[in-house]
Design an enzyme around this catalytic site. Structure first.
Site, short mmCIF file in Angstrom:
data_model
loop_
_atom_site.label_atom_id
_atom_site.label_comp_id
_atom_site.label_asym_id
_atom_site.label_seq_id
_atom_site.Cartn_x
_atom_site.Cartn_y
_atom_site.Cartn_z
N SER A 135 0.78 -1.30 0.03
CA SER A 135 0.10 0.05 0.09
C SER A 135 0.84 1.26 -0.22
CB SER A 135 -0.84 0.04 1.18
OG SER A 135 -1.55 1.20 1.35
N LYS A 160 -1.23 -0.84 -4.41
CA LYS A 160 -2.42 -0.12 -3.98
C LYS A 160 -2.15 1.29 -3.81
CE LYS A 160 -4.66 -0.01 0.67
NZ LYS A 160 -5.23 -0.86 1.71
N LEU A 161 -2.97 2.13 -4.50
CA LEU A 161 -2.71 3.63 -4.27
C LEU A 161 -3.70 4.13 -3.49
CD1 LEU A 161 -2.09 4.31 -8.14
CD2 LEU A 161 -0.16 3.61 -6.45
N LYS A 162 -3.26 5.07 -2.67
CA LYS A 162 -4.11 5.97 -1.64
C LYS A 162 -4.76 7.24 -2.79
CE LYS A 162 -4.01 4.22 2.38
NZ LYS A 162 -4.84 3.38 2.99
N ASP A 187 -7.49 3.05 -2.85
CA ASP A 187 -7.88 3.11 -1.41
C ASP A 187 -8.22 4.50 -1.27
OD1 ASP A 187 -9.03 2.63 1.12
OD2 ASP A 187 -7.26 1.89 1.82
N GLU A 212 -11.26 0.31 -2.88
CA GLU A 212 -11.57 -0.03 -1.41
C GLU A 212 -12.03 1.30 -1.03
OE1 GLU A 212 -7.78 -1.23 0.08
OE2 GLU A 212 -8.35 -0.88 2.40
N ASP A 237 -13.51 -1.58 3.85
CA ASP A 237 -12.50 -1.71 4.92
C ASP A 237 -13.07 -1.23 6.18
OD1 ASP A 237 -10.30 -1.20 6.50
OD2 ASP A 237 -9.32 -0.19 5.23
N LYS A 261 -9.13 -6.46 8.75
CA LYS A 261 -8.31 -6.10 9.77
C LYS A 261 -8.68 -6.78 11.13
CE LYS A 261 -7.04 -2.08 7.28
NZ LYS A 261 -7.21 -0.54 7.22
N GLY A 289 -3.54 -4.00 6.29
CA GLY A 289 -2.70 -3.56 7.48
C GLY A 289 -3.04 -2.27 8.07
N LEU A 291 -0.14 -0.52 9.26
CA LEU A 291 1.41 0.06 9.40
C LEU A 291 1.67 -0.65 10.99
CD1 LEU A 291 1.07 3.63 8.25
CD2 LEU A 291 1.67 1.68 7.03
O1 OSB Z 1 -6.99 1.92 4.76
O2 OSB Z 1 -5.73 0.26 4.57
C1 OSB Z 1 -5.91 1.25 4.94
C2 OSB Z 1 -2.81 2.24 6.94
C3 OSB Z 1 -3.22 2.88 8.02
C4 OSB Z 1 -4.78 3.01 8.20
C5 OSB Z 1 -5.52 2.51 7.20
C6 OSB Z 1 -4.90 1.70 6.18
C7 OSB Z 1 -3.59 1.87 5.95
C8 OSB Z 1 -2.83 1.03 4.92
C9 OSB Z 1 -1.63 0.81 5.02
O3 OSB Z 1 -3.30 1.34 3.59
C10 OSB Z 1 -1.35 -0.84 5.07
C11 OSB Z 1 -0.08 -1.07 5.63
O4 OSB Z 1 1.09 -1.22 4.93
O5 OSB Z 1 0.00 -1.96 6.73
MG MG Z 2 -8.11 0.56 3.66
#
Ligand code: OSB
Ligand code: MG
Length: 366
Positions: A135, A160-162, A187, A212, A237, A261, A289, A291
């Site tokens: 991500s 995955k791109l934010k 996402d 997402e 999510d 999660k 995840g 982080l």
């Molecule tokens: O939405 O998946 C998410 C990190 C923090 C809070 C929400 C998200 C994320 C990630 C990072 O996308 C995923 C990771 O590398 O742990």
């Molecule tokens: Mg997410």
């Protein structure tokens, strides 16, 4: 098991680089590391709530209050025959899945160590390695394209791109120009609304594996309406906070892909129930995840060995996130494959010296 004591340790660990999403930017991890001690054996869990309610509503101070004054004392008073019973025992305290999970995970780890088996074995996971994706936080377009290329070269199975409104179509066009065929997802972390349908239709054109959480962080109804308008599959999510919510989402058609999660859904017992529901309905799952440090990441790796986790998840190399992690074992991928840490429980142990360095406070509940 008789539980002798519970340690609640607040840590702050710097990220290698700030992580930016549509809901904010963080430069360091704040986490509660829970240690459960039972008959000479320790087990570890990690809380994924933030200091402030940016992703979902839970906060670290709120979780500490409940762990100290509700779930912790209940566990110490009544012990535990099997960790699968805890979620039901704590159901009288409403919500707060992340706080419950931090302690439940520590009990699962402790129980698996006492049995002398890897945690995955208790969950029915046969695999000893899992395919993973990565991500990527928000960065300028050129830097993002470079980062995608690096991750593809490292063998990550999907990227995955934010995104957020105004940071989507241009970014996707740039990435797709260089990588037309990779498994790509986005996402939005709830940054769009249903009245942005024309923009969402543009995002629909990039051959994404799924989108997402485009809409509100607690919504089901609008996602179900959006799903009918797009070709791209929707993955939820933030909205999926319990087995009942996942069932509602699937019944309504709010998503066709499920991000798991463990903290968000209230623990490993909830994950098992959601897993069985998704497998029965043929709904693909993957492990998200937050982080996590090596403790939470190791838990994620174990749970992602369950057979219903058919899409690559976000449990990438820890070194992407941390220059130094709090576990002795380094959780690293080779060619996009994450090995499951070996040994009893989650298979990782704390780097005590470093944990002490990053500790903000320690509470012991007896
Ligand atoms: O939405 O998946 C998410 C990190 C923090 C809070 C929400 C998200 C994320 C990630 C990072 O996308 C995923 C990771 O590398 O742990
Ligand atoms: Mg997410």
């Amino acid at each position: 098991m008789k539980i002798d004591e519970i340690e609640l340790r607040l840590i702050e660990v710097p990220y290698r680089a700030p992580f930016k999403t549509s809901f904010g930017e963080d430069a360091e991890k704040h986490a509660i590391i829970v240690t459960v001690r039972s008959e000479g054996v320790e087990g570890y869990g990690e809380g994924v709530m933030d200091p402030f309610p940016m992703y979902r509503e839970e906060t670290i101070p709120g979780a500490m209050h409940l762990l100290r004054n509700a779930f912790g004392p209940e566990l110490l008073a009544n012990g535990c025959d099997h960790p699968s019973e805890l979620t039901a025992r704590w159901s009288g305290w409403r919500g707060n899945p992340m706080a419950k999970t931090a302690l439940e995970l520590a009990v699962w780890d402790c129980y698996a160590r006492q049995q002398g088996v890897p945690l995955r074995t208790l969950l029915g996971g046969d695999r000893t390695e899992i395919p993973v994706g990565a991500s990527l936080g928000m960065n300028p377009v050129e830097k993002t394209v470079e980062s995608v290329t690096q991750h593809v070269e490292q063998g990550y199975k999907r990227v995955k791109l934010k995104i957020e409104p105004g940071w989507d179509v241009e970014l996707l066009a740039a990435v797709r120009a260089v990588h037309p065929d990779i498994e790509l997802t986005v996402d939005a972390n709830s940054a769009y609304t249903l009245d942005m349908l024309p923009l969402l239709r543009q995002i629909d054109e990039f051959g994404l594996h799924y989108i997402e959480q485009p809409l509100h962080w607690d919504d089901l109804v609008d996602h179900a309406a959006l799903a009918k308008e797009l070709r791209t599959e929707l993955c939820l999510d933030e909205t999926l906070t319990s087995p009942a919510r996942v069932k509602a989402a699937l019944d309504l058609g709010a998503c066709t892909v499920v991000n798991i999660k463990v903290g968000r859904v209230g623990g490993l017992q909830s994950v098992r129930e959601i897993h069985d529901l998704c497998v029965a309905r043929g709904v693909p799952m993957w492990c998200g995840g937050m982080l996590e440090t090596g403790i939470g990441r190791a838990h994620n790796i174990h749970l992602a060995t369950m057979p219903g986790f058919v899409f690559p998840g976000d449990t990438a190399s820890a070194s992407r996130t941390y220059a130094r992690d709090i576990t002795e074992q380094q959780l690293e991928t080779t060619d996009g494959i994450m090995p499951v840490p070996e040994g009893p429980g989650i298979g990782v142990t704390l780097d005590r010296a470093f944990v002490d360095e990053v500790t903000q406070s320690v509470d012991v509940v007896r």
